[in-house]
Structures are given as C-alpha cells and as structure tokens.
Design a protein around this motif. Sequence first.
Motif, mmCIF file in Angstrom:
data_model
loop_
_atom_site.group_PDB
_atom_site.id
_atom_site.type_symbol
_atom_site.label_atom_id
_atom_site.label_comp_id
_atom_site.label_asym_id
_atom_site.label_seq_id
_atom_site.Cartn_x
_atom_site.Cartn_y
_atom_site.Cartn_z
ATOM 1 N N CYS A 71 66.162 31.907 80.762
ATOM 2 C CA CYS A 71 66.873 31.015 79.845
ATOM 3 C C CYS A 71 68.136 30.463 80.507
ATOM 4 N N ILE A 72 68.599 31.141 81.558
ATOM 5 C CA ILE A 72 69.757 30.683 82.325
ATOM 6 C C ILE A 72 69.401 30.719 83.807
ATOM 7 N N VAL A 73 69.664 29.608 84.494
ATOM 8 C CA VAL A 73 69.537 29.556 85.949
ATOM 9 C C VAL A 73 70.906 29.194 86.505
ATOM 10 N N LEU A 74 71.428 30.034 87.375
ATOM 11 C CA LEU A 74 72.715 29.773 88.018
ATOM 12 C C LEU A 74 72.437 29.437 89.470
ATOM 13 N N LEU B 191 64.800 24.714 72.148
ATOM 14 C CA LEU B 191 65.455 24.751 73.440
ATOM 15 C C LEU B 191 64.982 25.988 74.196
ATOM 16 N N ASN B 192 65.129 25.988 75.523
ATOM 17 C CA ASN B 192 64.728 27.164 76.285
ATOM 18 C C ASN B 192 65.712 27.578 77.363
ATOM 19 N N HIS B 193 66.273 26.623 78.126
ATOM 20 C CA HIS B 193 67.072 27.043 79.269
ATOM 21 C C HIS B 193 68.049 25.959 79.699
ATOM 22 N N VAL B 194 69.002 26.374 80.509
ATOM 23 C CA VAL B 194 69.955 25.463 81.126
ATOM 24 C C VAL B 194 70.157 25.898 82.566
ATOM 25 N N ARG C 12 67.165 36.233 81.675
ATOM 26 C CA ARG C 12 66.621 36.065 80.326
ATOM 27 C C ARG C 12 67.368 37.006 79.395
ATOM 28 N N ALA C 13 67.252 36.744 78.094
ATOM 29 C CA ALA C 13 67.843 37.619 77.082
ATOM 30 C C ALA C 13 66.783 38.607 76.594
#
Length: 326
Positions: free
Chosen positions: A62-65, A17-20, A53-54
């Motif tokens: 890894c996260i897009v808001l 997995l990579n991102h949401v 990103r972490a």
Amino acid sequence: MPVPSSVLNPSFHIVRLNHVVLTVRDLVAAKAFWGDTLGLQLTQETPERLYFRAMEERGHHCIVLEKGAEPAARHLGFKVFSEEDLDKAQHFFRAKGLKAEFVEEPYQGRTLRTTDPLGVPLEFYFRMDKLPSVHQKYALYKGVKPLRIDHFNCFSDDVDASVAFYNEIGFRVTEYTENEDCTRLWAAWMHRKGGVHDMAFTHGVGPRLHHVAFWVPTPLNIIDLLDLMATTGYVGNIERGPGRHGISNAFFLYIRDPDGHRIEIYCSDYQTIDPDHEPIRWDLRDPQRQTLWGAPAPKSWFEEGTAFEGTPVRQPAYAASPIIAA
C-alpha cells in the motif's frame, strides 16, 4: 453550489484506493519510521525501494518508498473491478485528451498510468501479488497497529473541477464545504469503498498531496503512537491532534515522516454504502468542521503538502477565504 448528482454507472469501475509511491531521501530513516514506528509490514526491500502493507491487507503493498533527491509523490494507485475495466479506463482517459499508457510495475499485473485533468498522476490495476494473511498474527503488531490504507487528501487549485471529474468516474460526495457566497466548493470528501472518503480535495496551491491516511483499531492506538513518538526522537514530527473531526466524525492524528510527507492516523468514521446517501454540507464559519472539539489546525496544515513529481502547481482558481477552511 450544489454538488453533482452521483454517477452510479461510470465508464469503468474503481473498487477503492490501494497505494501511493513516495520519494524519500534516506531509505534507512524511512524504514525506521514507516516500519518500526508506525508498524507497517515490510514486504520487499531493494537498494532503491521499500514496499509496505498494513495488517489487514493481502495485496503486496500500500506504500512504496523510492529513493530520490527530493521528497515527492509519484502517483496514487487504485484497484479496478476487472481486467476489462483497465481497457475501459484507458479509452475513457484518452477520450478526455489525457495520456494513458500501460506500464510494467513490480508485483502488479497490467497497470494503467495516467493523470486526472488537473495533473494528479494516477495508476490503475486489477491484479496484485497476494501475500498470506497476517491480521491474526498479533506478535507482528507494533507502532500504531495500522490495519489498512484509508484515503488520500489532495490540495486542488480548482475543487469544483476535481469534484466534477471524480464524480464522473464514480466517486460519490459524502461531505463538503463551500465559499461564503455558496458559488464554489471549498473542500469535498468522496468515496468508492463505502467509508467517508477514498479521495478528498482541499482548496489551495495544487495539485499537491496533502496526506495519506491509515485506519487503526481504536483511538487508544493513536495515544500509544504519541507516547512512542515522544520518547523515540519523533516528537517534532507530531503536527496536529489528537482530536475528532467534525467532518467525517473520525478520531485523528497528523504526523510527518522524516521527509515531511504528511500522514493521518484515522478511525471511527461512518458507513456511506447506500447509493442514495445524501452529502452533508458544512458552513465555513463553523469551527467544529475542522475539529469537533474546536481546536484550530496549525498554519502548516493549510499550506504545506507534497508535490507530485514533474507536475507544476498553480494558485487556486479563486481567492482564499478570510475564514481558514479544513
């Protein structure tokens, strides 16, 4: 019900997995929570989107808001092994009668957008913009010190169907539970990257995103986050834990962001790389499957989740058990 045999040579190869992509109502509030409190690194900010990103991650995000009228999950993102695997994936999904189209996505190369058979929106990519390493820039560490995105957990209205499909594309079951007469799967944990799971499925109204999880260095980082949240206005966002799961053996904490998206903070699970690794079965009557120390999860943990944008939800394919299952 026995879990399916692992498919070690699937039609295309997923690395992990990579991102949401999540929609949020207020980007300012989201930035304060995900960045200042959790400690994710902001990599890009626009009037409509925040990218994070972490600490161990080299990829752009890894996260897009994304700013939206209502909280939702847009899609779950996975990295494949090669550019060729993107074309193989498109052929695979289209052969299943599922729409699969290449789209333009910032900071990513060719990106295939599709859904699984139950309606979970997915995207696959091979190339993503790389950023300089920051994992040894300790002055940047804050919050819970998140090292990397670890897994997704989704409510599924048919866990058997979810497991069968993800097994076909190379995910391997590590742990699972069944209903009382062992005729249907209740929940399952499946991996690609060699941990306990990249994807998990829980019986319930679905498809919905139950949570996204981040790996942190130690349980003490979770304690530090609890102290921080309890003294910076977020005590009401603490939902469950801290504790240790029976399933996965991981130390955990569940929290909610300002829009209600559930986040698990997670460490200390185990390695599952061997191709002949045998899945572990848990009895639904064993309360330690949820929490090794025996503390039950709150009702919200079994009922509340994030809807996938534009995806209708369905009641489960079979009746709920009188035994609440994790």
